[in-house]
Design an enzyme around this catalytic site. Structure first.
Site, PDB file in Angstrom:
ATOM      1  N   GLY A 141      64.030  15.818  58.936  1.00 59.24           N
ATOM      2  CA  GLY A 141      64.221  15.170  60.218  1.00 59.24           C
ATOM      3  C   GLY A 141      65.656  14.737  60.424  1.00 59.24           C
ATOM      4  O   GLY A 141      66.594  15.246  59.788  1.00 59.24           O
ATOM      5  N   THR A 191      58.668  13.344  57.296  1.00 66.36           N
ATOM      6  CA  THR A 191      58.308  14.574  58.010  1.00 66.36           C
ATOM      7  C   THR A 191      56.962  15.092  57.520  1.00 66.36           C
ATOM      8  O   THR A 191      56.119  15.522  58.314  1.00 66.36           O
ATOM      9  CB  THR A 191      59.396  15.651  57.800  1.00 66.36           C
ATOM     10  OG1 THR A 191      60.625  15.187  58.341  1.00 66.36           O
ATOM     11  CG2 THR A 191      59.016  16.958  58.483  1.00 66.36           C
ATOM     12  N   ARG A 201      54.721  32.737  57.018  1.00 65.68           N
ATOM     13  CA  ARG A 201      53.514  33.325  57.593  1.00 65.68           C
ATOM     14  C   ARG A 201      53.808  34.628  58.338  1.00 65.68           C
ATOM     15  O   ARG A 201      53.061  35.019  59.237  1.00 65.68           O
ATOM     16  CB  ARG A 201      52.816  32.307  58.503  1.00 65.68           C
ATOM     17  CG  ARG A 201      52.326  31.082  57.733  1.00 65.68           C
ATOM     18  CD  ARG A 201      51.353  30.224  58.504  1.00 65.68           C
ATOM     19  NE  ARG A 201      51.947  29.468  59.582  1.00 65.68           N
ATOM     20  CZ  ARG A 201      52.604  28.311  59.425  1.00 65.68           C
ATOM     21  NH1 ARG A 201      52.773  27.794  58.215  1.00 65.68           N
ATOM     22  NH2 ARG A 201      53.089  27.676  60.469  1.00 65.68           N
ATOM     23  N   ARG A 223      62.398  31.028  56.022  1.00 70.36           N
ATOM     24  CA  ARG A 223      61.617  30.626  54.852  1.00 70.36           C
ATOM     25  C   ARG A 223      61.486  31.786  53.868  1.00 70.36           C
ATOM     26  O   ARG A 223      61.521  31.590  52.649  1.00 70.36           O
ATOM     27  CB  ARG A 223      60.231  30.142  55.286  1.00 70.36           C
ATOM     28  CG  ARG A 223      60.258  28.823  56.049  1.00 70.36           C
ATOM     29  CD  ARG A 223      58.871  28.405  56.484  1.00 70.36           C
ATOM     30  NE  ARG A 223      58.895  27.168  57.260  1.00 70.36           N
ATOM     31  CZ  ARG A 223      57.821  26.583  57.771  1.00 70.36           C
ATOM     32  NH1 ARG A 223      56.625  27.151  57.584  1.00 70.36           N
ATOM     33  NH2 ARG A 223      57.928  25.472  58.452  1.00 70.36           N
ATOM     34  N   GLU A 265      72.419  48.873  39.672  1.00 66.51           N
ATOM     35  CA  GLU A 265      72.986  50.073  39.045  1.00 66.51           C
ATOM     36  C   GLU A 265      71.991  50.715  38.081  1.00 66.51           C
ATOM     37  O   GLU A 265      71.834  51.948  38.048  1.00 66.51           O
ATOM     38  CB  GLU A 265      74.279  49.710  38.303  1.00 66.51           C
ATOM     39  CG  GLU A 265      75.369  49.158  39.209  1.00 66.51           C
ATOM     40  CD  GLU A 265      75.357  47.635  39.308  1.00 66.51           C
ATOM     41  OE1 GLU A 265      76.440  47.053  39.406  1.00 66.51           O
ATOM     42  OE2 GLU A 265      74.250  47.038  39.285  1.00 66.51           O
TER      43      GLU A 265
END
Length: 368
Positions: free
Chosen positions: A304, A203, A214, A191, A61
């Site tokens: 994972g 992981t 990316r 992401r 606003e």
């Protein structure tokens, strides 16, 4: 003053759709505050627009009012969420609206924050400003799904994501890519739209991921990295360790390795010790509460099978993206199945499938 009999014109709906699109464009990028879209109309012409600023300030606003080069007296404001009415890090939006000369305001949804809910309506009405609410209420409610979780549960909105092969493997030794490039783009979009991303140290050490965004032009929106590393097994040769900057990496652990702790701290990694249960698993609800206190509002899980199963069982995932390749992977000496498929389908009933002529992967979005 608005009543239950408020009616909205087709033009009202068109303007509010634009405001919702403005808010949606910033969703996930406004820090601890919800993303709000706003536009000001005079004589059936849009004379100004505003969005919540990155990191949450200034409010939409304020931006719309300050962006206008025209006199706002007699104009109408469309805003997706009830304007704030209290002093925080910025002055109340209601004050700015009153001073601007705007004569009517239409908003999509009441704020669920107790400091605001219904109060702005009264403040503006008492100043002879015509107030209507509930325009495109369903669309506004969908827009603020993450905000509702944040405010009510005091937890980040958690989005899970995992990629599997046609035969439901998430890992097979020697194979790095499961899904196609179109799915990769969606991963990087997720992401971009989440302020943090969480994985396990397993992981991290297996895949050595970058965990950044990316998409060209959006690299600066890469999420903060959250690592669950019970025994501080993070490899010092990993990309995450080498690319750590101040405040961009948090590691939850339950270790007493003072030498490793000192190495990680010197690198700039934030270390938080957290309890583990009898199965040597973290209490993820406690971790999510800590992340909320740290200001994290949108968390993407790219962990994972173990971390995903833990989150699904404890109903801590709000939305889940299952990327399924059209190809099978070989079950060789080292491979891993996605063991949470059945529980995912039983716990999350709403399913939407994304299909594209340009991609061969099947993507299913699960929500409660």
């Amino acid at each position: 003053m608005s009543t239950k009999k408020d009616k909205f014109s087709s033009k009202d709906k068109s303007y509010m759709k634009l405001a919702i699109n403005l808010a949606r464009a910033r969703k996930g990028l406004t820090g601890e505050n919800p993303s709000v879209g706003c536009l000001i109309v005079k004589n059936d012409k849009i004379i100004s627009i505003g969005q919540t600023g990155f990191e949450g300030r200034p409010h939409a606003e304020h931006n719309a009012i300050n962006n206008s080069f025209e006199n706002l007296k007699g104009s109408k404001m469309y805003v997706t969420l009830e304007p704030c009415n209290h002093y925080g890090k910025t002055p109340p939006c209601t004050d700015s609206i009153i001073k601007s000369g705007i004569s009517e305001i239409i908003y999509g949804m009441d704020d669920i924050d107790k400091k605001v809910k219904g109060k702005s309506f009264k403040i503006l009405s008492n100043k002879k400003i015509k107030v209507k609410k509930g325009l495109l209420k369903v669309e506004a409610k969908n827009l603020y799904d993450t905000y509702v979780v944040n405010r009510i549960k005091k937890l980040p909105y958690v989005t899970g994501k995992i990629a599997i092969s046609r035969n439901r493997l998430i890992y097979s030794e020697g194979i790095k890519r499961i899904t196609d490039k179109s799915s990769d783009k969606l991963t990087h979009y997720l992401r971009y739209k989440n302020d943090s991303i969480m994985i396990s140290s397993k992981t991290l050490n297996t895949d050595n991921p970058k965990l950044n965004c990316r998409l060209k032009g959006f690299e600066k929106f890469s999420p903060r990295r959250i690592i669950l590393d019970r025994n501080l097994e993070m490899k010092l040769s990993s990309y995450i360790f080498k690319s750590t900057k101040k405040n961009n990496t948090i590691v939850f652990h339950n270790a007493s390795d003072n030498k490793k702790i000192e190495i990680l701290k010197k690198r700039g990694i934030t270390l938080l010790k957290s309890k583990i249960d009898k199965n040597r698993l973290f209490d993820l609800r406690i971790i999510l509460k800590k992340l909320y206190i740290l200001g994290i509002r949108n968390l993407l899980i790219e962990g994972g099978d173990e971390i995903t199963k833990n989150l699904i069982k404890n109903r801590l995932i709000d939305k889940f993206y299952l990327f399924k390749s059209s190809k099978n992977m070989k079950t060789n000496r080292k491979h891993k199945f996605f063991t949470s498929f059945n529980i995912l389908n039983s716990r999350y009933r709403k399913k939407n499938k994304i299909s594209s002529k340009l991609a061969k992967d099947n993507i299913t979005i699960y929500t409660r």
